[in-house]
Scaffold this active site. Structure first.
Site, PDB file in Angstrom:
ATOM      1  N   ASP A  46      30.465  37.914 112.940  1.00  0.00           N
ATOM      2  CA  ASP A  46      31.460  36.625 112.715  1.00  0.00           C
ATOM      3  C   ASP A  46      32.793  36.636 113.720  1.00  0.00           C
ATOM      4  OD1 ASP A  46      30.549  35.417 110.136  1.00  0.00           O
ATOM      5  OD2 ASP A  46      30.656  37.417 109.487  1.00  0.00           O
TER       6      ASP A  46
ATOM      7  N   ASP B 283      24.782  32.189 104.262  1.00  0.00           N
ATOM      8  CA  ASP B 283      25.992  33.012 104.477  1.00  0.00           C
ATOM      9  C   ASP B 283      27.063  32.720 103.473  1.00  0.00           C
ATOM     10  OD1 ASP B 283      27.924  34.718 105.698  1.00  0.00           O
ATOM     11  OD2 ASP B 283      27.894  33.379 107.551  1.00  0.00           O
TER      12      ASP B 283
ATOM     13  N   GLY C  92      28.609  35.190 100.069  1.00  0.00           N
ATOM     14  CA  GLY C  92      28.454  35.603  98.660  1.00  0.00           C
ATOM     15  C   GLY C  92      26.907  35.765  98.306  1.00  0.00           C
TER      16      GLY C  92
HETATM   17  C1  DX5 Z   1      32.795  34.306 106.410  1.00  0.00           C
HETATM   18  C2  DX5 Z   1      31.280  34.770 107.154  1.00  0.00           C
HETATM   19  C3  DX5 Z   1      30.504  35.708 106.434  1.00  0.00           C
HETATM   20  C4  DX5 Z   1      31.111  36.867 105.692  1.00  0.00           C
HETATM   21  C5  DX5 Z   1      30.176  36.978 104.731  1.00  0.00           C
HETATM   22  O1  DX5 Z   1      33.116  33.182 106.671  1.00  0.00           O
HETATM   23  O2  DX5 Z   1      31.105  33.792 107.854  1.00  0.00           O
HETATM   24  O3  DX5 Z   1      29.513  35.822 107.406  1.00  0.00           O
HETATM   25  O4  DX5 Z   1      30.834  38.157 106.332  1.00  0.00           O
HETATM   26  O5  DX5 Z   1      30.696  37.734 103.654  1.00  0.00           O
HETATM   27  P1  DX5 Z   1      30.247  38.148 102.206  1.00  0.00           P
HETATM   28  O6  DX5 Z   1      28.937  38.459 102.300  1.00  0.00           O
HETATM   29  O7  DX5 Z   1      31.069  39.101 101.642  1.00  0.00           O
HETATM   30  O8  DX5 Z   1      30.206  36.846 101.352  1.00  0.00           O
HETATM   31 ZN    ZN Z   2      29.140  34.444 109.024  1.00  0.00          ZN
END
Ligand code: DX5
Ligand code: ZN
Length: 225
Positions: free
Chosen positions: A42, A182, A184
């Site tokens: 990211d 992507d 949660g």
């Molecule tokens: C946040 C990123 C995601 C993030 C997801 O905007 O794009 O890829 O790492 O994190 P989780 O899986 O904790 O929601």
């Molecule tokens: Zn991401």
């Protein structure tokens, strides 16, 4: 190599944003030994999204570890003017770049610019964007990323509306374009997301937020079995 050749029908993609950066290499090796092969990286610019996350210098250090195992790196650019960064990420070892629909005026032109750097390319869209607007311009993309949170931070709760958005998108996109989700994503919602038509699942907290990373990764994969 096209996305289709990397992916094993379905992929759980550890999102490096959630890693312990003091132990990044070890954490990646542990996941690679557990068969994780596609890693999500990211990039936030402090503009398109609030946080500044990480960039090409970090990617450059870890790309050889992932490539040594035959893995691939999917760079999620949460930035304004993504085209400006394609060459640098290609140079640093990215296999694919995903830019945001909301960040560009010309989606097909941006896709072409990524291909000029020999990158695979995805189009991401935020929860407030209509799947039909994205599908209308994403026909030449390799993947489409449906955000199930507002991009920026890892650790936010999954937005349930994503189920319907994935389902709608699946009906609109050609069969050959996989849908990635992507935000949660965890072992409780992953299966339903798959039923709705997604096949690429990004997860930071649900993997890096757990004590035993390989176990957390395998739990996600098993939830799809
Ligand atoms: C946040 C990123 C995601 C993030 C997801 O905007 O794009 O890829 O790492 O994190 P989780 O899986 O904790 O929601
Ligand atoms: Zn991401």
């Amino acid at each position: 190599m096209p996305w289709r050749d990397w992916i094993r029908t379905i992929e759980v993609e550890p999102s490096i944003y959630g890693a312990d950066f003091a132990n990044l290499g070890d954490q990646l090796e542990a996941l690679l030994r557990s068969e994780a092969r596609i890693f999500h990286f990211d990039v936030g610019d402090g503009h398109f999204v609030e946080p500044i996350t990480m960039g090409p210098v970090v990617l450059q250090s870890i790309a050889p570890i992932i490539h040594r195992y035959g893995g691939a790196i999917d760079v999620h650019l949460m930035v304004d003017n993504p085209v400006m960064h394609f060459a640098q990420f290609a140079e640093a070892g990215a296999d694919s770049v995903t830019f945001h629909f909301e960040a560009v005026d010309d989606v097909p032109g941006t896709i072409r610019a990524a291909r000029e750097q020999e990158l695979q390319v995805g189009v991401a869209f935020n929860p407030e964007t209509k799947p039909e607007d994205v599908a209308a311009v994403a026909a030449d993309a390799d993947i489409v990323l449906c955000m199930s949170i507002n991009p920026g931070y890892s650790g936010q709760p999954f937005q349930e509306e994503a189920y319907e958005r994935v389902e709608e998108l699946r009906k609109l996109l050609p069969e050959r374009i996989p849908i990635q989700v992507d935000g949660g994503v965890n072992d409780e919602n992953i299966r339903e997301l798959w039923h709705r038509g997604a096949t690429l699942f990004v997860a930071a907290s649900a993997i890096f937020g757990r004590e035993d990373l390989p176990r957390a990764y395998r739990r996600m994969v098993q939830a799809l079995a």
